[in-house]
Scaffold this active site. Sequence first.
Site, PDB file in Angstrom:
ATOM      1  N   HIS A  63       0.739  -1.587   0.176  1.00  0.00           N
ATOM      2  CA  HIS A  63      -0.017   0.571  -0.100  1.00  0.00           C
ATOM      3  C   HIS A  63       1.078   1.189   0.034  1.00  0.00           C
ATOM      4  CE1 HIS A  63      -2.712   3.325   2.858  1.00  0.00           C
ATOM      5  NE2 HIS A  63      -2.938   2.502   1.490  1.00  0.00           N
ATOM      6  N   GLU A  66       2.056   1.972  -3.344  1.00  0.00           N
ATOM      7  CA  GLU A  66       1.090   2.357  -4.137  1.00  0.00           C
ATOM      8  C   GLU A  66       0.810   3.866  -4.512  1.00  0.00           C
ATOM      9  OE1 GLU A  66      -3.368   3.131  -3.590  1.00  0.00           O
ATOM     10  OE2 GLU A  66      -3.397   1.489  -2.944  1.00  0.00           O
ATOM     11  N   HIS A  67       1.351   4.291  -3.274  1.00  0.00           N
ATOM     12  CA  HIS A  67       1.126   5.779  -3.003  1.00  0.00           C
ATOM     13  C   HIS A  67       2.565   6.135  -3.558  1.00  0.00           C
ATOM     14  CE1 HIS A  67      -1.911   6.626   0.306  1.00  0.00           C
ATOM     15  NE2 HIS A  67      -2.278   5.738   0.310  1.00  0.00           N
ATOM     16  N   GLU A 143      -4.105   7.939   7.171  1.00  0.00           N
ATOM     17  CA  GLU A 143      -4.767   7.268   6.748  1.00  0.00           C
ATOM     18  C   GLU A 143      -5.597   6.142   7.767  1.00  0.00           C
ATOM     19  OE1 GLU A 143      -5.930   4.492   2.202  1.00  0.00           O
ATOM     20  OE2 GLU A 143      -4.271   5.649   3.212  1.00  0.00           O
TER      21      GLU A 143
END
Length: 437
Positions: A63, A66-67, A143
């Site tokens: 993740h 992905e950012h 997040e």
Amino acid sequence: MASRPLTQTLAEDPLGGTVRRTVLPNGLRILTEAIPAMRSVSFGVWVGIGSRDETPALSGVSHFLEHLLFKGTKRRSALEISSQIEAVGGETNAFTAKEYTCYYARVLDADLPLAIDVVCDLVIDSVLTDADVETERGVILEEIAMHDDEPGDEVHDVFTEAIFGNHPLGRQISGTVASISALTRKQIDGFYRRRYLPSQMVVAAAGNLDHAKVVKAVRAAFAGLSTAADPAPRRSRTTRVPARSGQVVVRNKDTEQAHLVLGCVGYPRQHENRFALGALNNVLGGGMSSRLFQQIREQRGLAYSVYSFTSQYSDAGLFGVYAGCAPGKVEEVLAITRDELARVAQDGISDAEVERGKGMLKGAVVLGLEDTGSRMSRLGKGELLYDELLSVDEVLRRVDLVTPETVRQVAGELLSRPMSLAVIGDFDDQAFAGALG
């Protein structure tokens, strides 16, 4: 290995378009669905790597990556990545799951070459600077904090962890505050270089397109990654994922509502009875006419949100029921849910309910494929996750073949399994010690 790509036509789908598949010499698979009636195209690069491929020390790295891939490449800054797509009215984004990661764009058909260039560029040629790592570390920590402020979402993670424990499937996709804080640029970059290989990727596109032109553009974009390789095999379906039952996990939080998930180990993704399970899930808690919705919300007014769900992976699965209600009503909601599941396990459901559940399943399949994005996702997931890409007609045919007897068999087998419970609310650890009987 052949030096030229291998192309085949997979389907002429009467409910869609022509599906073609090409495998490049470097192992990259390209699937397209040509739908001339559309004026848009959705393009995605699917990587067969997700959070279950991480060690505990790397928890959350997929993740995180992905950012980071949107922060800039050797040819584009972060602003240029977004502005070039938005300048033509398109959109680009990404998401990480437990078994894959997807990067995609949706644009007008005339702008497909741009979308291919931008998305492929960020997937295979990002620079991952130290400064960007630190910036996105802060974003991801925010997040995680935002997710923790949404107990209706968090309770699903608590339930999954209760079932799978320390297995990678039991961990949060985002990682934890501790794991994200500890990840270094070297660790992230190493994961990127080792895992993001053409043989692990599937390119999928759907809309008004020409397959040969897509293949040519993608091949040019991946020209720097030309080492010969075969496509990576799909995940093993024979591994045994350790799972626990009879777990009761209470996370104490001062919330206005209590949130609970009651459920058990389900079926893996390609289980022979997956369509029967889909029909059963719809009858139990898949809509406003479902048993649980009627019992808990309509007849008693105990909860606003109540539904059942399934989660499938290559070698494991989950079935669960979620409800959000006032803290003082949790025990009643839980008792009704347990009674209803036990009743269905013992007595089954009627033929009419089975037909309604199948109708909902077929409607979801067809209505969910009325845009290019969902059709692109069908291609990407089909290639990465399944042994075959079923046409829409074939999916509908298999749903039609589900019999009431099979659904009742699935209900008796699945709903008789030992249940586990996850609860978030203002309760102490022992509040539900005897809730499972």
